[in-house]
Design a protein around this motif. Structure first.
Motif, mmCIF file in Angstrom:
data_model
loop_
_atom_site.group_PDB
_atom_site.id
_atom_site.type_symbol
_atom_site.label_atom_id
_atom_site.label_comp_id
_atom_site.label_asym_id
_atom_site.label_seq_id
_atom_site.Cartn_x
_atom_site.Cartn_y
_atom_site.Cartn_z
ATOM 1 N N HIS A 117 4.948 12.616 12.939
ATOM 2 C CA HIS A 117 3.838 12.108 12.145
ATOM 3 C C HIS A 117 3.069 11.046 12.926
ATOM 4 O O HIS A 117 3.585 10.467 13.897
ATOM 5 N N SER A 118 1.861 10.764 12.478
ATOM 6 C CA SER A 118 1.146 9.600 12.999
ATOM 7 C C SER A 118 1.829 8.357 12.447
ATOM 8 O O SER A 118 2.099 8.272 11.246
ATOM 9 N N ARG A 119 2.123 7.390 13.314
ATOM 10 C CA ARG A 119 2.787 6.161 12.890
ATOM 11 C C ARG A 119 1.904 4.965 13.227
ATOM 12 O O ARG A 119 1.265 4.935 14.281
ATOM 13 N N PHE A 120 1.880 3.991 12.327
ATOM 14 C CA PHE A 120 1.036 2.822 12.553
ATOM 15 C C PHE A 120 1.683 1.895 13.572
ATOM 16 O O PHE A 120 2.838 1.496 13.427
ATOM 17 N N ASP A 121 0.909 1.569 14.609
ATOM 18 C CA ASP A 121 1.376 0.680 15.672
ATOM 19 C C ASP A 121 0.629 -0.643 15.559
ATOM 20 O O ASP A 121 -0.546 -0.744 15.922
ATOM 21 N N PRO A 122 1.278 -1.705 15.042
ATOM 22 C CA PRO A 122 0.591 -2.983 14.864
ATOM 23 C C PRO A 122 0.124 -3.605 16.174
ATOM 24 O O PRO A 122 -0.847 -4.368 16.181
ATOM 25 N N SER A 123 0.773 -3.264 17.282
ATOM 26 C CA SER A 123 0.361 -3.843 18.561
ATOM 27 C C SER A 123 -0.995 -3.305 19.012
ATOM 28 O O SER A 123 -1.631 -3.884 19.896
ATOM 29 N N MET A 124 -1.438 -2.218 18.385
ATOM 30 C CA MET A 124 -2.710 -1.617 18.758
ATOM 31 C C MET A 124 -3.858 -2.050 17.853
ATOM 32 O O MET A 124 -4.990 -1.600 18.019
ATOM 33 N N SER A 125 -3.586 -2.926 16.902
ATOM 34 C CA SER A 125 -4.631 -3.393 15.985
ATOM 35 C C SER A 125 -4.853 -4.889 16.154
ATOM 36 O O SER A 125 -3.895 -5.679 16.119
ATOM 37 N N SER A 126 -6.094 -5.279 16.308
ATOM 38 C CA SER A 126 -6.422 -6.699 16.490
ATOM 39 C C SER A 126 -6.581 -7.427 15.167
ATOM 40 O O SER A 126 -6.779 -8.651 15.153
ATOM 41 N N THR A 127 -6.474 -6.722 14.047
ATOM 42 C CA THR A 127 -6.726 -7.351 12.741
ATOM 43 C C THR A 127 -5.521 -7.300 11.809
ATOM 44 O O THR A 127 -5.617 -7.720 10.656
ATOM 45 N N VAL A 128 -4.382 -6.807 12.262
ATOM 46 C CA VAL A 128 -3.237 -6.644 11.379
ATOM 47 C C VAL A 128 -2.532 -7.973 11.133
ATOM 48 O O VAL A 128 -2.481 -8.846 12.010
ATOM 49 N N THR A 129 -1.995 -8.132 9.933
ATOM 50 C CA THR A 129 -1.106 -9.239 9.586
ATOM 51 C C THR A 129 0.135 -8.634 8.951
ATOM 52 O O THR A 129 0.063 -8.047 7.867
ATOM 53 N N GLU A 130 1.258 -8.720 9.623
ATOM 54 C CA GLU A 130 2.506 -8.207 9.068
ATOM 55 C C GLU A 130 3.165 -9.281 8.227
ATOM 56 O O GLU A 130 3.256 -10.442 8.620
ATOM 57 N N LEU A 131 3.635 -8.895 7.056
ATOM 58 C CA LEU A 131 4.315 -9.813 6.151
ATOM 59 C C LEU A 131 5.822 -9.574 6.229
ATOM 60 O O LEU A 131 6.279 -8.483 6.524
ATOM 61 N N GLY A 132 6.579 -10.603 5.945
ATOM 62 C CA GLY A 132 8.023 -10.453 5.955
ATOM 63 C C GLY A 132 8.555 -9.807 4.682
ATOM 64 O O GLY A 132 9.751 -9.528 4.582
ATOM 65 N N THR A 133 7.675 -9.557 3.733
ATOM 66 C CA THR A 133 8.100 -9.013 2.450
ATOM 67 C C THR A 133 8.653 -7.603 2.600
ATOM 68 O O THR A 133 7.952 -6.711 3.079
ATOM 69 N N PRO A 134 9.897 -7.383 2.214
ATOM 70 C CA PRO A 134 10.440 -6.026 2.280
ATOM 71 C C PRO A 134 9.838 -5.150 1.192
ATOM 72 O O PRO A 134 9.428 -5.628 0.133
ATOM 73 N N TRP A 135 9.799 -3.872 1.475
ATOM 74 C CA TRP A 135 9.205 -2.909 0.538
ATOM 75 C C TRP A 135 10.126 -1.706 0.459
ATOM 76 O O TRP A 135 10.570 -1.172 1.473
ATOM 77 N N LYS A 136 10.422 -1.283 -0.762
ATOM 78 C CA LYS A 136 11.304 -0.142 -0.931
ATOM 79 C C LYS A 136 11.011 0.548 -2.251
ATOM 80 O O LYS A 136 10.781 -0.105 -3.264
ATOM 81 N N ILE A 137 11.014 1.862 -2.221
ATOM 82 C CA ILE A 137 10.919 2.653 -3.436
ATOM 83 C C ILE A 137 12.090 3.616 -3.433
ATOM 84 O O ILE A 137 12.309 4.339 -2.466
ATOM 85 N N ALA A 138 12.866 3.608 -4.505
ATOM 86 C CA ALA A 138 14.039 4.466 -4.609
ATOM 87 C C ALA A 138 13.906 5.364 -5.829
ATOM 88 O O ALA A 138 13.415 4.941 -6.878
ATOM 89 N N TYR A 139 14.366 6.588 -5.696
ATOM 90 C CA TYR A 139 14.327 7.555 -6.784
ATOM 91 C C TYR A 139 15.743 7.931 -7.195
ATOM 92 O O TYR A 139 16.700 7.698 -6.456
ATOM 93 N N GLY A 140 15.854 8.510 -8.352
ATOM 94 C CA GLY A 140 17.163 8.813 -8.921
ATOM 95 C C GLY A 140 17.991 9.762 -8.093
ATOM 96 O O GLY A 140 19.213 9.778 -8.207
#
Length: 410
Positions: A117-140
């Motif tokens: 797949h295409s994957r987002f590379d933050p090192s290639m963006s001059s405007t990105v801000t990465e947050l330390g907030t974890p993100w998760k979605i779980a299904y049954g």
């Protein structure tokens, strides 16, 4: 100058003169591309819908309608091309009115299938801000996507949103890894979002400006389009070969395309504040009313089939000549009557799906049988997916909390 007050009136009356004016005011289009790897898989699409709406394992009510999961079969038929970052990194995203979040794979997703797949590379963006907030979605069923949140520039069509919150998926379960699309472009209401910043004020200081948590919220808060509406047309594959508009489908933000439908739009009020959910007054088959089939439905571009509560699904499938197979689900003879239509009464008007569209691909284990486009859910809300939307142009009106529907022009 704010244009919503006048152009939204146009959407309510659906007059041709107003709609043309809205187009001229600067609406934005995003083409929906056909998946060249598409393989019909009705069983997978039915199970995907159950997972999406939390009914495959009877999840709790608060989980209803969360982030969609695409099954292992490559059965996503439409996607839009979206850019994230500066310069933009391009992704194939599922344009989904049944969910609200934007997410794409990150470079940390190092599974060999994730690398396809295409994957987002933050090192290639001059405007990105990465947050330390974890993100998760779980299904049954154990299917999950997890990672962390980020903020960056979002581009689609000619619309640019400077500070868009999105999920960077560091880990994906097999259902996501097998999908032909890269991620999801949710167009549901903000109240449905699963992306939550731990320190929103601190994040806004980091980016020196307001942050939009959903795409729909971004479009509205920034007033980036001439009217707070978007229209959806999905190609049905049987239009004229010389169609000058071409393409396999289209979302148009800020207006609608009157060349895609017949007559006037009928606007239906939203019955649930989180979903594009409207009331269904009745169902007919070939002009004959089917008793006891009514309720509410979610108009969902991210779902393929027509989904009914169990008792209603049984009644509809029996009426169209389908039977329930213990291994394959609802199936019907491939040579079933394909004339006529199944008709839905909404807002006092009738909207149809051709019977030929209810007969899907062949069942490999049962010669002569095809899958039915009608499936069941243990929930009490219907879901009208692409089978319905291919037959009916749909307009999603944010300010007036309504959905406009009209038969497509064939």
């Amino acid at each position: 100058m704010r244009l919503w007050s006048t152009t939204t009136l146009c959407s309510l009356v659906a007059s041709a003169s107003c709609i043309v004016a809205a187009n001229a005011a600067g609406a934005f289009r995003i083409p929906i591309h056909k998946n060249t790897h598409y393989r019909p898989n009705t069983r997978a699409r039915a199970f995907k819908t159950l997972k999406k709406y939390g009914h495959h394992n009877r999840l709790r009510a608060r989980d209803f309608g969360r982030q969609p999961i695409t099954d292992v079969e490559n059965d996503v038929e439409y996607y839009g091309i979206v850019g994230i970052g500066t310069p933009p990194q391009m992704f194939k995203l599922d344009m989904d009115t049944g969910s609200s979040d934007l997410w794409v794979p990150s470079m940390k997703c190092d599974h060999h299938k994730c690398k396809l797949h295409s994957r987002f590379d933050p090192s290639m963006s001059s405007t990105v801000t990465e947050l330390g907030t974890p993100w998760k979605i779980a299904y049954g069923d154990g299917s999950t996507v997890s990672g962390h949140l980020a903020i960056d520039r979002l581009e689609f069509s000619e619309i640019t949103i400077p500070n868009q919150l999105f999920g960077m998926a560091d880990r994906e379960s097999s259902a996501f890894l097998e999908d032909v699309v890269d991620g999801v472009f949710g167009l549901g209401f903000p109240g449905l979002s699963a992306l939550v910043m731990e320190d929103a004020a601190g994040a806004e200081r980091l980016v020196n400006g307001p942050i939009s948590d959903t795409v729909l919220g971004s479009i509205m808060s920034h007033e980036l389009i001439p009217a707070p509406i978007f229209g959806v047309w999905l190609g049905n594959g049987d239009g004229p070969a010389n169609d000058p508009n071409g393409g396999d489908g289209e979302f148009i933000f800020g207006s609608i395309d009157t060349t895609r439908f017949e007559g006037d739009l009928t606007y239906l009020p939203i019955t649930h504040p989180k979903f594009w959910q409207v009331k269904v007054q009745g169902v007919m088959l070939d002009g004959v009313e089917m008793s006891g089939i009514h309720g509410e439905t979610i108009i969902d571009t991210g779902t393929t089939l027509l989904v009914f509560p169990i008792a209603q699904a049984k009644k509809v499938n029996k009426a169209i000549g389908a039977k329930s197979d213990p291994w394959e689900g609802w199936i019907l003879p491939c040579d079933s009557n394909q004339d006529g239509s199944i008709d839905f009464v909404m807002g006092g008007k009738t909207f149809s799906v051709r019977r030929k569209d209810l007969v899907r691909e062949k069942v490999k284990t049962n010669p002569g049988y095809c899958y039915s486009a009608v499936t069941a859910t243990p929930g009490d809300v219907m879901v009208f997916g692409d089978v319905f939307i291919r037959n009916n142009y749909c307009v999603f009106d944010v300010e007036n909390m309504s959905v406009g529907i009209a038969p497509i022009r064939r």
